[in-house]
Motif scaffolding. Structure first.
Motif, PDB file in Angstrom:
ATOM      1  N   GLY A  72      53.894 -17.410  -3.753  1.00 53.35           N
ATOM      2  CA  GLY A  72      54.363 -16.135  -3.207  1.00 53.35           C
ATOM      3  C   GLY A  72      55.527 -15.896  -4.117  1.00 53.35           C
ATOM      4  N   THR A  73      55.705 -16.184  -5.226  1.00 50.38           N
ATOM      5  CA  THR A  73      56.675 -15.699  -6.066  1.00 50.38           C
ATOM      6  C   THR A  73      56.298 -14.279  -6.538  1.00 50.38           C
ATOM      7  OG1 THR A  73      57.251 -17.693  -6.941  1.00 50.38           O
ATOM      8  CG2 THR A  73      57.934 -15.797  -8.195  1.00 50.38           C
ATOM      9  N   PRO A  74      57.094 -13.185  -6.296  1.00 50.23           N
ATOM     10  CA  PRO A  74      56.483 -11.960  -6.597  1.00 50.23           C
ATOM     11  C   PRO A  74      56.341 -11.603  -7.913  1.00 50.23           C
ATOM     12  CG  PRO A  74      58.731 -11.524  -5.624  1.00 50.23           C
ATOM     13  CD  PRO A  74      58.233 -13.071  -5.692  1.00 50.23           C
ATOM     14  N   TYR A 103      58.329 -13.217 -13.700  1.00 50.86           N
ATOM     15  CA  TYR A 103      58.658 -13.805 -12.365  1.00 50.86           C
ATOM     16  C   TYR A 103      60.029 -14.417 -12.253  1.00 50.86           C
ATOM     17  CZ  TYR A 103      53.721 -13.289 -11.966  1.00 50.86           C
ATOM     18  OH  TYR A 103      52.451 -12.749 -12.406  1.00 50.86           O
ATOM     19  N   ASP A 201      60.685  -4.864  -6.537  1.00 53.04           N
ATOM     20  CA  ASP A 201      59.807  -4.855  -7.325  1.00 53.04           C
ATOM     21  C   ASP A 201      60.134  -4.873  -8.731  1.00 53.04           C
ATOM     22  OD1 ASP A 201      60.294  -2.267  -8.085  1.00 53.04           O
ATOM     23  OD2 ASP A 201      58.440  -1.504  -7.697  1.00 53.04           O
ATOM     24  N   PRO A 217      64.341  -9.995  -7.588  1.00 48.72           N
ATOM     25  CA  PRO A 217      63.367 -10.555  -6.520  1.00 48.72           C
ATOM     26  C   PRO A 217      62.738 -12.039  -6.938  1.00 48.72           C
ATOM     27  CG  PRO A 217      62.773  -8.586  -7.651  1.00 48.72           C
ATOM     28  CD  PRO A 217      63.994  -9.075  -8.446  1.00 48.72           C
ATOM     29  N   ASP A 219      61.505 -15.608  -4.293  1.00 49.80           N
ATOM     30  CA  ASP A 219      60.309 -16.113  -3.373  1.00 49.80           C
ATOM     31  C   ASP A 219      60.856 -15.708  -1.885  1.00 49.80           C
ATOM     32  OD1 ASP A 219      59.205 -17.396  -5.146  1.00 49.80           O
ATOM     33  OD2 ASP A 219      60.865 -18.870  -5.050  1.00 49.80           O
ATOM     34  N   GLY A 221      60.330 -13.129   0.150  1.00 46.37           N
ATOM     35  CA  GLY A 221      60.900 -11.776   0.309  1.00 46.37           C
ATOM     36  C   GLY A 221      62.333 -11.556   0.208  1.00 46.37           C
ATOM     37  N   SER A 223      65.669 -11.235  -2.189  1.00 44.16           N
ATOM     38  CA  SER A 223      66.205 -11.174  -3.815  1.00 44.16           C
ATOM     39  C   SER A 223      67.586 -12.083  -3.857  1.00 44.16           C
ATOM     40  CB  SER A 223      66.574  -9.598  -4.127  1.00 44.16           C
ATOM     41  OG  SER A 223      65.310  -9.158  -4.082  1.00 44.16           O
TER      42      SER A 223
END
Length: 393
Positions: A72-74, A103, A201, A217, A219, A221, A223
């Motif tokens: 789930g790492t954005p 990432y 993002d 950002p 994991d 949700g 930061s």
């Protein structure tokens, strides 16, 4: 309580990014490797989180990046730079070297994934085990480690090579008497916390008046929101209390940074780092080598530490294998590792030292960051040319 002495080709002291990666690469190449770390498996640690392109490239080639993404790492596809004169630069992450995003995983995730990959490759991993001394043979060559687990069991490992990946206060570096080859003068003192920021993002960096700030950002949700300045200034503002200090430094970094942070709900307490000037150490000798922060540490303000660790793990592993095979004398191979590390680090270190002085103006810091970007591009060029030793099978 004791355990029998075990013999391996390599023992790595320190199981975070640099140590776990080095162990992984050596084991995949067929060496017997033990990894000893004093921390708990899956524990967190202070980190800037951000992976630059070279670091993402390494994880991708080793087959670890897919697990980072699956957790789930954005994906980070842009980087925003703000300056005190009002200039804003919004830079898209362009695909290159098979990397189309950056990432910033939390360390309890990244370190665990690297250790698990090392175990899958055959590394014997000992967590909650502290190295207390080094073994030496009759010639004085380092020949392994001794220590104890948290339960009191003795750890005895003999090894052809002992690698210190145990951080800036490395026990291995101390015991072999590794000399300092470069000593920096600048340092960042940092306050940081995690905030609820599900729509983030991109990396956001702000350079203000004697202070900087960033939003990274990561994991779940969240930061990582940080502020940074000189240690002397941090000591002064912390007398106001940690929350007031955080707010004051956000404003010093820039009103845009303060406004961006104002709507973010904290999900962790404020934590701090007092700052340590960068340094480099002689990183090899008879029976030993250093990797990661144990061998070369630079200030975290440029967020390149994890990428350094991943790069240097591969540089060292390649030369260890060359020495082990007899293709190159060990001493020459390890000296070659250190020389390559220092060459690739030179501009990165010099720029970081100047940024961490916090005496720049907007044109000055923009110039420094352009130079840093060029040095990172050179680093990626070097990594792309390598036949990687740790590609996923």
């Amino acid at each position: 309580m004791s355990s029998p002495t075990r013999a391996v080709d390599v023992v790595v002291v320190g199981g975070r990014v640099a140590g776990a990666s080095t162990a992984l690469l050596l084991a995949r190449a067929g060496l017997s490797v033990a990894l000893v770390d004093r921390g708990r498996r899956g524990s967190d640690t202070l980190s800037t989180h951000a992976l630059m392109r070279g670091g993402v490239l390494q994880l991708s080639r080793w087959g670890v990046l897919a697990s980072v993404v699956a957790a789930g790492t954005p994906a980070v596809r842009r980087t925003l730079f703000r300056y005190a004169d009002g200039e804003v630069a919004d830079v898209a992450i362009r695909p290159r070297a098979g990397v189309d995003a950056l990432y910033a995983p939390r360390r309890h995730l990244l370190d665990r994934l690297l250790v698990e990959a090392a175990e899958e490759a055959g590394v014997r991993v000992l967590h909650e085990a502290t190295v207390t001394s080094l073994h030496r043979d009759r010639s004085g060559r380092v020949a392994g480690v001794a220590g104890r687990t948290g339960s009191g069991a003795r750890v005895d490992l003999t090894a052809g090579l002992t690698i210190g990946a145990d951080g800036i206060r490395s026990r291995v570096a101390e015991q072999v008497g590794a000399r300092t080859t470069w000593q920096g003068r600048s340092a960042s003192a940092v306050l940081y916390r995690y905030v609820d920021d599900p729509l983030a993002d991109g990396f956001e960096w702000t350079y203000g008046t004697g202070a900087g700030a960033g939003i990274i950002p990561t994991d779940d949700g969240a930061s990582c929101l940080f502020v940074a300045t000189t240690p002397a200034r941090m000591r002064r503002v912390r007398r106001l209390g940690v929350e007031q200090a955080f707010t004051e430094l956000l404003v010093a970094a820039g009103h845009a940074a303060a406004e961006r942070a104002s709507g973010l709900r904290p999900v962790s307490p404020v934590r701090g780092w007092g700052g340590v000037p960068g340094f480099a150490r002689a990183s090899s000798g008879p029976g030993w080598a250093l990797v990661g922060d144990a061998g070369c540490f630079k200030d975290p303000i440029t967020s390149h530490g994890i990428t350094d660790a991943l790069r240097d793990a591969e540089l060292l592993a390649r030369e260890v294998l060359a020495g082990h095979s007899g293709a190159v004398p060990e001493r020459r191979a390890l000296a070659r590792y250190e020389a390559t590390r220092d060459r690739l680090s030179r501009d990165l270190v010099e720029v970081t030292e100047q940024v961490a002085a916090y005496d720049w103006d907007p044109p000055g810091v923009r110039s420094l960051l352009r130079r840093f970007s060029a040095a990172m591009a050179d680093e990626v060029d070097h990594l792309e040319r390598l036949d990687p030793v740790g590609s996923a099978h």
